[in-house]
Design a protein around this motif. Structure first.
Motif, PDB file in Angstrom:
ATOM      1  N   VAL A   1      17.420   4.484   6.530  1.00  0.00           N
ATOM      2  CA  VAL A   1      18.383   5.361   5.859  1.00  0.00           C
ATOM      3  C   VAL A   1      18.965   4.632   4.654  1.00  0.00           C
ATOM      4  O   VAL A   1      19.452   3.508   4.782  1.00  0.00           O
ATOM      5  CB  VAL A   1      19.510   5.781   6.817  1.00  0.00           C
ATOM      6  CG1 VAL A   1      20.552   6.622   6.083  1.00  0.00           C
ATOM      7  CG2 VAL A   1      18.936   6.558   7.998  1.00  0.00           C
ATOM      8  N   ASP A   2      18.912   5.267   3.509  1.00  0.00           N
ATOM      9  CA  ASP A   2      19.469   4.712   2.277  1.00  0.00           C
ATOM     10  C   ASP A   2      20.449   5.717   1.699  1.00  0.00           C
ATOM     11  O   ASP A   2      20.053   6.740   1.136  1.00  0.00           O
ATOM     12  CB  ASP A   2      18.347   4.418   1.269  1.00  0.00           C
ATOM     13  CG  ASP A   2      18.845   3.687   0.035  1.00  0.00           C
ATOM     14  OD1 ASP A   2      20.077   3.655  -0.180  1.00  0.00           O
ATOM     15  OD2 ASP A   2      18.015   3.142  -0.710  1.00  0.00           O
ATOM     16  N   TRP A   3      21.759   5.446   1.838  1.00  0.00           N
ATOM     17  CA  TRP A   3      22.768   6.385   1.368  1.00  0.00           C
ATOM     18  C   TRP A   3      22.914   6.380  -0.146  1.00  0.00           C
ATOM     19  O   TRP A   3      23.485   7.308  -0.718  1.00  0.00           O
ATOM     20  CB  TRP A   3      24.118   6.093   2.013  1.00  0.00           C
ATOM     21  CG  TRP A   3      24.206   6.543   3.439  1.00  0.00           C
ATOM     22  CD1 TRP A   3      24.399   5.778   4.540  1.00  0.00           C
ATOM     23  CD2 TRP A   3      24.076   7.892   3.921  1.00  0.00           C
ATOM     24  NE1 TRP A   3      24.392   6.555   5.676  1.00  0.00           N
ATOM     25  CE2 TRP A   3      24.213   7.851   5.329  1.00  0.00           C
ATOM     26  CE3 TRP A   3      23.869   9.125   3.300  1.00  0.00           C
ATOM     27  CZ2 TRP A   3      24.152   8.996   6.113  1.00  0.00           C
ATOM     28  CZ3 TRP A   3      23.807  10.257   4.098  1.00  0.00           C
ATOM     29  CH2 TRP A   3      23.942  10.193   5.475  1.00  0.00           C
ATOM     30  N   GLU A   4      22.405   5.365  -0.824  1.00  0.00           N
ATOM     31  CA  GLU A   4      22.480   5.345  -2.288  1.00  0.00           C
ATOM     32  C   GLU A   4      21.657   6.470  -2.891  1.00  0.00           C
ATOM     33  O   GLU A   4      22.007   7.015  -3.945  1.00  0.00           O
ATOM     34  CB  GLU A   4      22.017   3.988  -2.822  1.00  0.00           C
ATOM     35  CG  GLU A   4      22.967   2.844  -2.508  1.00  0.00           C
ATOM     36  CD  GLU A   4      22.559   1.565  -3.204  1.00  0.00           C
ATOM     37  OE1 GLU A   4      21.569   1.598  -3.978  1.00  0.00           O
ATOM     38  OE2 GLU A   4      23.220   0.532  -2.982  1.00  0.00           O
ATOM     39  N   VAL A   5      20.578   6.818  -2.237  1.00  0.00           N
ATOM     40  CA  VAL A   5      19.733   7.921  -2.725  1.00  0.00           C
ATOM     41  C   VAL A   5      19.784   9.119  -1.767  1.00  0.00           C
ATOM     42  O   VAL A   5      19.153  10.135  -2.020  1.00  0.00           O
ATOM     43  CB  VAL A   5      18.268   7.462  -2.921  1.00  0.00           C
ATOM     44  CG1 VAL A   5      18.193   6.411  -4.005  1.00  0.00           C
ATOM     45  CG2 VAL A   5      17.682   6.924  -1.618  1.00  0.00           C
ATOM     46  N   GLY A   6      20.513   8.986  -0.653  1.00  0.00           N
ATOM     47  CA  GLY A   6      20.634  10.085   0.303  1.00  0.00           C
ATOM     48  C   GLY A   6      19.319  10.443   0.951  1.00  0.00           C
ATOM     49  O   GLY A   6      18.968  11.630   1.046  1.00  0.00           O
ATOM     50  N   ALA A   7      18.593   9.444   1.448  1.00  0.00           N
ATOM     51  CA  ALA A   7      17.272   9.700   2.018  1.00  0.00           C
ATOM     52  C   ALA A   7      17.079   8.923   3.311  1.00  0.00           C
ATOM     53  O   ALA A   7      17.618   7.828   3.489  1.00  0.00           O
ATOM     54  CB  ALA A   7      16.176   9.324   1.031  1.00  0.00           C
ATOM     55  N   ALA A   8      16.296   9.518   4.207  1.00  0.00           N
ATOM     56  CA  ALA A   8      15.885   8.865   5.447  1.00  0.00           C
ATOM     57  C   ALA A   8      14.364   8.866   5.481  1.00  0.00           C
ATOM     58  O   ALA A   8      13.743   9.933   5.449  1.00  0.00           O
ATOM     59  CB  ALA A   8      16.444   9.592   6.665  1.00  0.00           C
ATOM     60  N   ALA A   9      13.772   7.688   5.534  1.00  0.00           N
ATOM     61  CA  ALA A   9      12.317   7.558   5.549  1.00  0.00           C
ATOM     62  C   ALA A   9      11.848   7.254   6.961  1.00  0.00           C
ATOM     63  O   ALA A   9      12.228   6.234   7.546  1.00  0.00           O
ATOM     64  CB  ALA A   9      11.884   6.448   4.595  1.00  0.00           C
TER      65      ALA A   9
END
Length: 318
Positions: free
Chosen positions: A84-92
């Motif tokens: 999860v990367d909240w800087e780009v708002g994405a969960a891979a």
């Protein structure tokens, strides 16, 4: 950024509320807390799947539970990692062997009343008749215990409002409480949490010998490093009760049934389709549950009534 290599899990740090200015009934400016809703776009094996609106308290659990309840993965061992990367708002999400026919399986959607999600993959209804719920009952005294536990629970709703809360109980014992902007997100998060709880028999372990977990970490039951396909058994729902502050729609009923939880309690009511699906799968639905009042809509055989606990019935005065 947070990274999870299942079944290990650490909680992503994200503020659940924000302070903003508002004008009250006296014309005064006051600072109040509001939920920090944010978008999280889920990618599975580099393919964009869905965007969920969420508080972001337990993003990995939310993603895991979403994949489980949409029947895109059948076991937690199919997933290698969730980042999860909240800087780009994405969960891979990275799976071990990919998801078969993912395009066809995610193409059919049905618009629902869900807030914070808004759609459910259409083939879920096709699986309803294959669900067999375990035998389970709930005493009226235990129901009152569940309602009281929710009343005493510290929550974002009490400080900021505008969120839904869901919880999983074993009898009157609250196992987990989750809040999110949508009740579907909350139940998906609980589904993900259940998948990480190891119910397989393990040797007695001295608690003092276990490693210290980071603050906010959610730990699987049993030793995470020892979870192998042969020893790992996800938590079942046979002795559980699911609680939600939201209404019991068809999708909420289906998700509870998929989790194997045969009894659902709501502070709100039930929809016609929710009731029809609950009857179809033999699920006990209890709504309007506040204080001593409740309405059992379906599966009344699962509820052991104790009407003497409800107190005296008020009579209308002519």
């Amino acid at each position: 950024m947070s990274h999870i290599s299942l079944p290990e899990l650490t909680r992503a740090s994200a503020p659940l509320t924000r302070e903003v200015a508002a004008i009250n009934e006296f014309g005064e400016t006051t600072m109040v807390a509001i939920p920090a809703e944010r978008a999280l776009t889920v990618y599975v094996d580099k393919r964009e799947l869905v965007t969920l609106m969420t508080l972001g308290a337990h993003p990995e659990l939310l993603v895991l539970g979403f994949l489980r309840n949409q029947r895109l993965v059948r076991s937690v061992q199919e997933i290698e990692s969730i980042t999860v990367d909240w800087e780009v708002g994405a969960a891979a999400v990275k799976t071990r062997e990919g998801i078969t026919d993912v395009e066809q399986r995610t193409a059919k959607r049905v618009v629902t009343t869900g807030c914070g999600q808004g759609s459910v993959f259409g083939d879920l209804m096709d699986e309803v008749d294959s669900i067999v719920l375990p035998e389970a009952t709930l005493m009226q005294s235990q129901l009152y215990g569940v309602v009281n536990a929710i009343r005493l629970q510290e929550s974002t709703y009490k400080s900021a409002g505008s969120v839904h809360g869901c919880a999983l109980f074993r009898g009157e014992e609250m196992l987990i409480f989750v809040e999110d902007v949508g009740r579907h997100n909350a139940i998906d998060t609980i589904a993900g949490w259940m998948w990480l709880q190891n119910d397989a028999p393990t040797l007695d372990t001295d608690v003092s010998s276990l490693p210290t977990l980071p603050e906010g970490a959610l730990a699987p039951r049993g030793s995470p490093s020892a979870l192998t396909p042969s020893s790992y058994q996800p938590m079942g729902g046979a002795d559980k009760v699911f609680y939600t502050t939201g209404r019991l729609t068809s999708e909420m009923v289906i998700k509870s049934a998929q989790m194997g939880v045969p009894i659902v309690v709501s502070r709100s009511g039930i929809t016609q389709m929710g009731r029809a699906v609950a009857e179809r799968v033999g699920l006990c639905t209890i709504g309007r549950a506040t204080n001593k009042h409740f309405l059992c809509y379906t599966g009344v055989q699962r509820l052991q009534l104790q009407p003497e606990l409800a107190g005296s019935k008020l009579r209308a005065v002519a």
